[in-house]
Write an enzyme that holds these catalytic residues in place. Structure first.
Site, mmCIF file in Angstrom:
data_model
loop_
_atom_site.group_PDB
_atom_site.id
_atom_site.type_symbol
_atom_site.label_atom_id
_atom_site.label_comp_id
_atom_site.label_asym_id
_atom_site.label_seq_id
_atom_site.Cartn_x
_atom_site.Cartn_y
_atom_site.Cartn_z
ATOM 1 N N ASN A 103 49.777 -37.303 146.641
ATOM 2 C CA ASN A 103 50.460 -36.911 145.410
ATOM 3 C C ASN A 103 51.906 -36.477 145.636
ATOM 4 O O ASN A 103 52.755 -36.672 144.788
ATOM 5 C CB ASN A 103 49.703 -35.772 144.730
ATOM 6 C CG ASN A 103 50.391 -35.321 143.454
ATOM 7 O OD1 ASN A 103 50.466 -36.072 142.483
ATOM 8 N ND2 ASN A 103 50.954 -34.115 143.465
ATOM 9 N N ASP A 175 56.665 -34.591 143.727
ATOM 10 C CA ASP A 175 55.644 -35.614 143.473
ATOM 11 C C ASP A 175 56.165 -37.009 143.789
ATOM 12 O O ASP A 175 57.296 -37.347 143.434
ATOM 13 C CB ASP A 175 55.217 -35.591 142.002
ATOM 14 C CG ASP A 175 54.187 -34.521 141.723
ATOM 15 O OD1 ASP A 175 54.453 -33.357 142.062
ATOM 16 O OD2 ASP A 175 53.118 -34.858 141.161
ATOM 17 N N ASP A 206 43.522 -35.306 148.078
ATOM 18 C CA ASP A 206 44.053 -34.117 147.430
ATOM 19 C C ASP A 206 44.644 -34.463 146.064
ATOM 20 O O ASP A 206 45.265 -35.512 145.894
ATOM 21 C CB ASP A 206 45.153 -33.549 148.348
ATOM 22 C CG ASP A 206 45.683 -32.211 147.888
ATOM 23 O OD1 ASP A 206 44.896 -31.258 147.805
ATOM 24 O OD2 ASP A 206 46.897 -32.125 147.604
ATOM 25 N N HIS A 210 46.280 -35.898 139.654
ATOM 26 C CA HIS A 210 47.686 -35.621 139.332
ATOM 27 C C HIS A 210 48.650 -36.706 139.810
ATOM 28 O O HIS A 210 49.858 -36.496 139.803
ATOM 29 C CB HIS A 210 48.110 -34.292 139.956
ATOM 30 C CG HIS A 210 47.437 -33.103 139.343
ATOM 31 N ND1 HIS A 210 47.552 -32.800 138.009
ATOM 32 C CD2 HIS A 210 46.641 -32.144 139.884
ATOM 33 C CE1 HIS A 210 46.846 -31.699 137.755
ATOM 34 N NE2 HIS A 210 46.287 -31.292 138.862
ATOM 35 N N GLU A 243 39.521 -34.853 145.060
ATOM 36 C CA GLU A 243 39.627 -33.536 144.435
ATOM 37 C C GLU A 243 40.125 -33.753 143.012
ATOM 38 O O GLU A 243 41.306 -34.024 142.806
ATOM 39 C CB GLU A 243 40.601 -32.632 145.191
ATOM 40 C CG GLU A 243 40.742 -31.267 144.540
ATOM 41 C CD GLU A 243 42.081 -30.570 144.816
ATOM 42 O OE1 GLU A 243 42.131 -29.349 144.695
ATOM 43 O OE2 GLU A 243 43.082 -31.245 145.115
HETATM 44 CA CA LIG Z 1 51.850 -36.607 140.811
#
Ligand SMILES: [Ca+2]
Ligand SMILES: [Ca+2]
Length: 500
Positions: A103, A175, A206, A210, A243
């Site tokens: 991420n 990110d 992980d 996101h 996750e």
């Molecule tokens: Ca991201």
């Protein structure tokens, strides 16, 4: 529907916070050789897979902000140490899962160092950049906090730059932007390096929910499709666990492209059950969630846990009540799925946030000569006064450690308990909220499990259709016994029953 199933599905996994587990060279910091030196311990406990928190070079103690995806942080050792750990683990039938952080990176990663030089830099596209005007226009200057991030303002200044960069967790973790094909190629090299060149068995992924920020979150599943497609092409039998810190509804679609996902709903449900001392219809909740998961992948692997390195330790959740610590283990280790133990849970280690205190040194020994216990952090919770070290617990048959060990052994020897795929569980309704009971059906030998969640002893009458479960396979308390027409269970205790 996919049908890729890892070649090896461990029945017991174990999360190691590398810095705190075992020190091999006297600098007080846990390291890879320390883990290698304790593989016999893990094998003896019954562990079949280990998930190592990140081992790559990183400026932080937890190392979730990576500077070099191909390296090992010198604090933890070398790549040769890693290869040695891997081969020694494999010699003992233990799989090794790398914590892969796709991420974000550290701001010190060469990609970000380049990208931050300006809009024309070729690495600019590896990250998310926007002018404050555009951010305001899109209404994305603020975000709602989530269970895994308290960051409200995810856009961060790059000094001298007209654009800001997006960092969901904090400014030190920019990110990555997978709209960049060049970045996707870099990622495929990294995956290839660890799965093929080094030979790890899989990845813990992980922050899997996101990957794309909220305003383009619909791209997430496509990203994981791409990830899985690449993994399956080079190592079809590799294992992936994501996750996705969210409700089961949100977790479910990730099973399309990941073998497994952590079951946060159940982790929190078990914690609540232990506090409220009522069963919350746990089995029904599980069945509902399984149905959700199976819609996306009938061979889903349900990764269960009491807590992980981001949650208050279970020992503290139950206020260091040893019976309840054992009860927590009895529930986790008799439910279906693939349990992940968080290092030190088997000792009843304690700790509440801030984060460092849920990641305290594993307590190997009470001896003053003990040089394995890490000293990078002065423990506040799991001190030798509050928690008995392994060296003491090993020789006490009633210890939390031996409770874990016995249950793990049973989970591995009883097919009904150790079934991972297509979870086998049925509710047994005893009309008492303070009792949690369930059946684990199996052709070989079904088992029936009863937990007394309350502080009084209970006399339990099995429903007529379960009367044939008349023999004790396991009891967490010597006082538990069969009466004329039922079972007497001591406070906070559990039994596993088999047919007469
Ligand atoms: Ca991201
Ligand atoms: Ca060390």
């Amino acid at each position: 529907m996919k049908s890729n199933i890892p070649h090896f599905i461990p029945r017991i996994c174990y999360e190691i916070f590398v810095r705190s587990f075992c020190d091999s060279n006297g600098d007080g910091i846990g390291d890879l050789n320390g883990i290698t030196s304790r593989l016999d311990y893990l094998q003896d406990l019954g562990v079949e897979a280990i998930w190592l928190t990140p081992v790559h070079p990183s400026p932080t103690y937890h190392k979730y902000d990576v500077v070099d995806f191909y390296g090992i942080d010198p604090e933890y050792g070398t790549l040769d140490d890693f290869k040695n750990l891997l081969s020694e683990a494999h010699n003992r039938g233990i799989a090794v899962y790398l914590d892969l952080i796709v991420n974000h990176t550290s701001t010190l990663h060469p990609w970000f160092v380049e990208a931050s030089k300006g809009p024309d830099n070729p690495y600019r596209e590896f990250y998310w950049w926007m002018t404050p005007e555009k951010i305001a226009e899109m209404g994305i200057d603020k975000r709602e906090t989530s269970a895994d991030s308290n960051e409200v303002y995810p856009w961060h200044d790059n000094p001298g730059d007209s654009e800001q960069y997006y960092g969901l967790f904090y400014s030190g973790m920019p990110d990555l932007n997978y709209d960049s094909d060049k970045l996707r190629i870099e990622l495929s090299y990294i995956i290839h390096f660890w799965l093929i060149d080094i030979g790890v068995d899989g990845f813990r992924l992980d922050a899997a929910r996101h990957i794309y920020p909220t305003w383009v979150n619909y791209n997430n599943q496509h990203f994981w499709w791409f990830f899985d497609y690449f993994v399956r092409n080079i190592k079809p039998e590799a294992y992936t666990v994501g996750e996705i810190w969210a409700t089961a509804e949100e977790v479910a679609p990730y099973f399309k492209n990941l073998n497994s996902a952590f079951h946060f709903d159940i982790s929190f449900a078990i914690q609540r059950i232990l506090l409220s001392e009522t069963d919350e219809n746990l089995v029904q909740k599980l069945l509902t969630n399984y149905e959700l998961f199976a819609r996306y992948n009938p061979d889903f692997i349900d990764a269960t846990m009491l807590t992980n390195h981001d949650q208050d330790r279970i020992g503290s959740v139950v206020r260091n009540n040893p019976d309840k610590i054992k009860l927590a283990a009895s529930i986790l280790l008799t439910l279906p799925g693939q349990p992940y133990l968080y290092y030190g849970e088997e000792l009843g280690m304690l700790g509440t946030k801030p984060d460092t205190y849920i990641r305290e040194p594993f307590l190997w020994s009470s001896s003053p000569d003990d040089d394995s216990t890490t000293t990078w952090l002065q423990a506040e919770f799991s001190t030798k006064k509050n928690v008995l070290p392994l060296s003491v617990q090993q020789f006490d048959e009633n210890s939390i450690f031996n409770h874990y060990k016995t249950l793990i052994k049973l989970r591995k020897s009883e097919p009904a308990l150790g079934q991972v795929l297509h979870p086998n569980i049925e509710t047994v309704d005893l009309n008492d909220q303070e009792i949690l009971a369930y059946l684990r059906p199996h052709d070989k030998r079904p088992v029936l499990i009863i937990h007394n969640l309350c502080k009084l002893s209970k006399l339990i009458y099995l429903p007529i259709e379960n009367h044939y479960f008349g023999q004790l396979l396991f009891s967490s308390n010597k006082a538990n016994s069969k009466t004329d027409n039922g079972w007497l269970l001591a406070s906070y205790s559990s039994v596993i029953l088999i047919a007469d």
